[in-house]
Structure formats: C-alpha cells, structure tokens
Write a protein that holds these residues in place. Structure first.
Motif, PDB file in Angstrom:
ATOM      1  N   MET A   1      27.570  53.284  58.285  1.00  0.00           N
ATOM      2  CA  MET A   1      28.266  52.243  57.549  1.00  0.00           C
ATOM      3  C   MET A   1      28.710  52.798  56.190  1.00  0.00           C
ATOM      4  O   MET A   1      27.942  53.462  55.492  1.00  0.00           O
ATOM      5  CB  MET A   1      27.349  51.043  57.364  1.00  0.00           C
ATOM      6  N   PHE A   2      29.922  52.497  55.801  1.00  0.00           N
ATOM      7  CA  PHE A   2      30.472  52.940  54.528  1.00  0.00           C
ATOM      8  C   PHE A   2      29.859  52.142  53.386  1.00  0.00           C
ATOM      9  O   PHE A   2      29.762  50.929  53.451  1.00  0.00           O
ATOM     10  CB  PHE A   2      31.991  52.760  54.504  1.00  0.00           C
ATOM     11  N   GLU A   3      29.438  52.849  52.350  1.00  0.00           N
ATOM     12  CA  GLU A   3      28.931  52.183  51.166  1.00  0.00           C
ATOM     13  C   GLU A   3      29.812  52.559  49.989  1.00  0.00           C
ATOM     14  O   GLU A   3      29.964  53.741  49.674  1.00  0.00           O
ATOM     15  CB  GLU A   3      27.487  52.577  50.898  1.00  0.00           C
ATOM     16  N   ALA A   4      30.410  51.570  49.352  1.00  0.00           N
ATOM     17  CA  ALA A   4      31.307  51.811  48.224  1.00  0.00           C
ATOM     18  C   ALA A   4      30.522  52.379  47.048  1.00  0.00           C
ATOM     19  O   ALA A   4      29.374  51.987  46.809  1.00  0.00           O
ATOM     20  CB  ALA A   4      31.999  50.513  47.810  1.00  0.00           C
ATOM     21  N   PRO A   5      31.120  53.308  46.344  1.00  0.00           N
ATOM     22  CA  PRO A   5      30.429  53.850  45.165  1.00  0.00           C
ATOM     23  C   PRO A   5      30.273  52.785  44.082  1.00  0.00           C
ATOM     24  O   PRO A   5      31.096  51.882  43.967  1.00  0.00           O
ATOM     25  CB  PRO A   5      31.355  54.971  44.690  1.00  0.00           C
ATOM     26  N   ASP A   6      29.230  52.890  43.331  1.00  0.00           N
ATOM     27  CA  ASP A   6      28.969  51.965  42.233  1.00  0.00           C
ATOM     28  C   ASP A   6      29.618  52.533  40.976  1.00  0.00           C
ATOM     29  O   ASP A   6      29.052  53.403  40.311  1.00  0.00           O
ATOM     30  CB  ASP A   6      27.458  51.794  42.052  1.00  0.00           C
ATOM     31  N   PHE A   7      30.819  52.051  40.685  1.00  0.00           N
ATOM     32  CA  PHE A   7      31.589  52.604  39.575  1.00  0.00           C
ATOM     33  C   PHE A   7      30.900  52.359  38.235  1.00  0.00           C
ATOM     34  O   PHE A   7      30.900  53.229  37.368  1.00  0.00           O
ATOM     35  CB  PHE A   7      33.008  52.018  39.566  1.00  0.00           C
ATOM     36  N   ALA A   8      30.286  51.202  38.065  1.00  0.00           N
ATOM     37  CA  ALA A   8      29.587  50.915  36.807  1.00  0.00           C
ATOM     38  C   ALA A   8      28.428  51.886  36.600  1.00  0.00           C
ATOM     39  O   ALA A   8      28.211  52.373  35.484  1.00  0.00           O
ATOM     40  CB  ALA A   8      29.096  49.469  36.781  1.00  0.00           C
ATOM     41  N   ALA A   9      27.695  52.194  37.658  1.00  0.00           N
ATOM     42  CA  ALA A   9      26.589  53.153  37.548  1.00  0.00           C
ATOM     43  C   ALA A   9      27.127  54.543  37.206  1.00  0.00           C
ATOM     44  O   ALA A   9      26.521  55.270  36.408  1.00  0.00           O
ATOM     45  CB  ALA A   9      25.786  53.193  38.846  1.00  0.00           C
ATOM     46  N   PHE A  33      33.373  47.325  31.903  1.00  0.00           N
ATOM     47  CA  PHE A  33      33.801  47.366  33.305  1.00  0.00           C
ATOM     48  C   PHE A  33      33.060  46.295  34.115  1.00  0.00           C
ATOM     49  O   PHE A  33      33.671  45.558  34.899  1.00  0.00           O
ATOM     50  CB  PHE A  33      33.574  48.748  33.919  1.00  0.00           C
ATOM     51  N   SER A  34      31.746  46.207  33.933  1.00  0.00           N
ATOM     52  CA  SER A  34      30.945  45.226  34.685  1.00  0.00           C
ATOM     53  C   SER A  34      31.366  43.797  34.361  1.00  0.00           C
ATOM     54  O   SER A  34      31.366  42.928  35.248  1.00  0.00           O
ATOM     55  CB  SER A  34      29.462  45.420  34.387  1.00  0.00           C
ATOM     56  N   VAL A  61      39.978  52.713  37.263  1.00  0.00           N
ATOM     57  CA  VAL A  61      39.722  53.656  38.355  1.00  0.00           C
ATOM     58  C   VAL A  61      40.884  54.605  38.641  1.00  0.00           C
ATOM     59  O   VAL A  61      40.730  55.538  39.418  1.00  0.00           O
ATOM     60  CB  VAL A  61      39.287  52.933  39.649  1.00  0.00           C
ATOM     61  N   VAL A  62      42.037  54.410  38.017  1.00  0.00           N
ATOM     62  CA  VAL A  62      43.167  55.324  38.217  1.00  0.00           C
ATOM     63  C   VAL A  62      42.828  56.660  37.548  1.00  0.00           C
ATOM     64  O   VAL A  62      42.532  56.697  36.356  1.00  0.00           O
ATOM     65  CB  VAL A  62      44.462  54.730  37.621  1.00  0.00           C
TER      66      VAL A  62
END
Length: 139
Positions: A1-9, A33-34, A61-62
């Motif tokens: 299963m794909f898990e999206a990266p945690d951008f805030a972390a 961001f959060s 995210v760009v």
C-alpha cells in the motif's frame, strides 16, 4: 500500500537546527504548512478560501519555485513562507475566527507568527514578492 510522505515532518527535519539568516521565519515553516494543511481538510472552509489554501500548499511542494530549497537550503523557504503569510492576511479577513484558530497549533500566537514570517520574508524577497504571488496564483 502506498503511504504518502509526511511533508510537515520533512520540513521539521529540514529546518530543525537552522540558525542562519531569517531563522525566526524559517523555523516556523512546519507550523505554517501544517496550519494550511489543517485548513484544507476542514469542512467549514468555504470555496473561495479553499482556492487560496490550495495555492499556498501547492507552492510549498513545487520544487522549482522562485527560491528553490534544493539550491538554497532552508533559506529557500522564504518564498513559500511569503506566499503563506500574504494569503493569511486575506484569509483572516474572510474566514471565521474559529476556523482559523482551530487550524493553528504553533507555540506562539498565530498573528504573531505570521507577522514575523511576513516581515522577514518580505525583507528577504524584496521585488521578487510579485514573482512569488504570480507563481502561486495569489496575484
């Protein structure tokens, strides 16, 4: 299963020990961001506000924006943070106060945080603020 990266972390790790120029604003990047991420998923967010919030999140995210993080390190967040602080000035006039306060979880008051971010990023960007707003879809 794909898990999206945690951008805030990822942002937390990226700026955690940053002590350079404009460090007050840079170190607020994960909280900012959060804040926008929580606004995005809040069902109370009206359509007009959703456009602004989406623009801010997308700009974060760009990879090839006005000040790329890959080239500049944490200082590359100045343009992302400027877009966020600029958008906040609009949103706080248009959105219910409860919606805004519910989305903030930073250690300092939201208005104070965004004031620091706005003043530091604007001073750093100078004339490039217009380029940031155009690229973010906020102009």
């Amino acid at each position: 299963m794909f898990e999206a990266p945690d951008f805030a972390a990822s942002l937390c790790r990226f700026v955690h020990e940053y002590q350079g120029s404009r460090h007050q604003a840079v170190r607020l990047a994960p909280d900012v961001f959060s804040f926008y991420a929580r606004l995005m998923i809040d069902p109370r967010l009206p359509r007009g506000g959703r456009h602004v919030v989406t623009s801010v999140l997308a700009y974060f995210v760009v990879p090839d924006d006005v000040m790329p993080e890959a080239e500049l390190g944490p200082m590359g967040l100045m343009d992302d943070l400027f877009a966020a602080a600029h958008a906040y000035r609009t949103l706080r006039r248009e959105l219910p106060a409860a919606l805004i306060s519910d989305a903030w979880s930073g250690d300092i008051p939201l208005d104070e945080a965004m004031s620091v971010v706005y003043s530091e990023t604007r001073a750093e960007l100078g004339r490039r603020t217009k380029d940031v707003l155009r690229m973010a879809g906020l102009a």
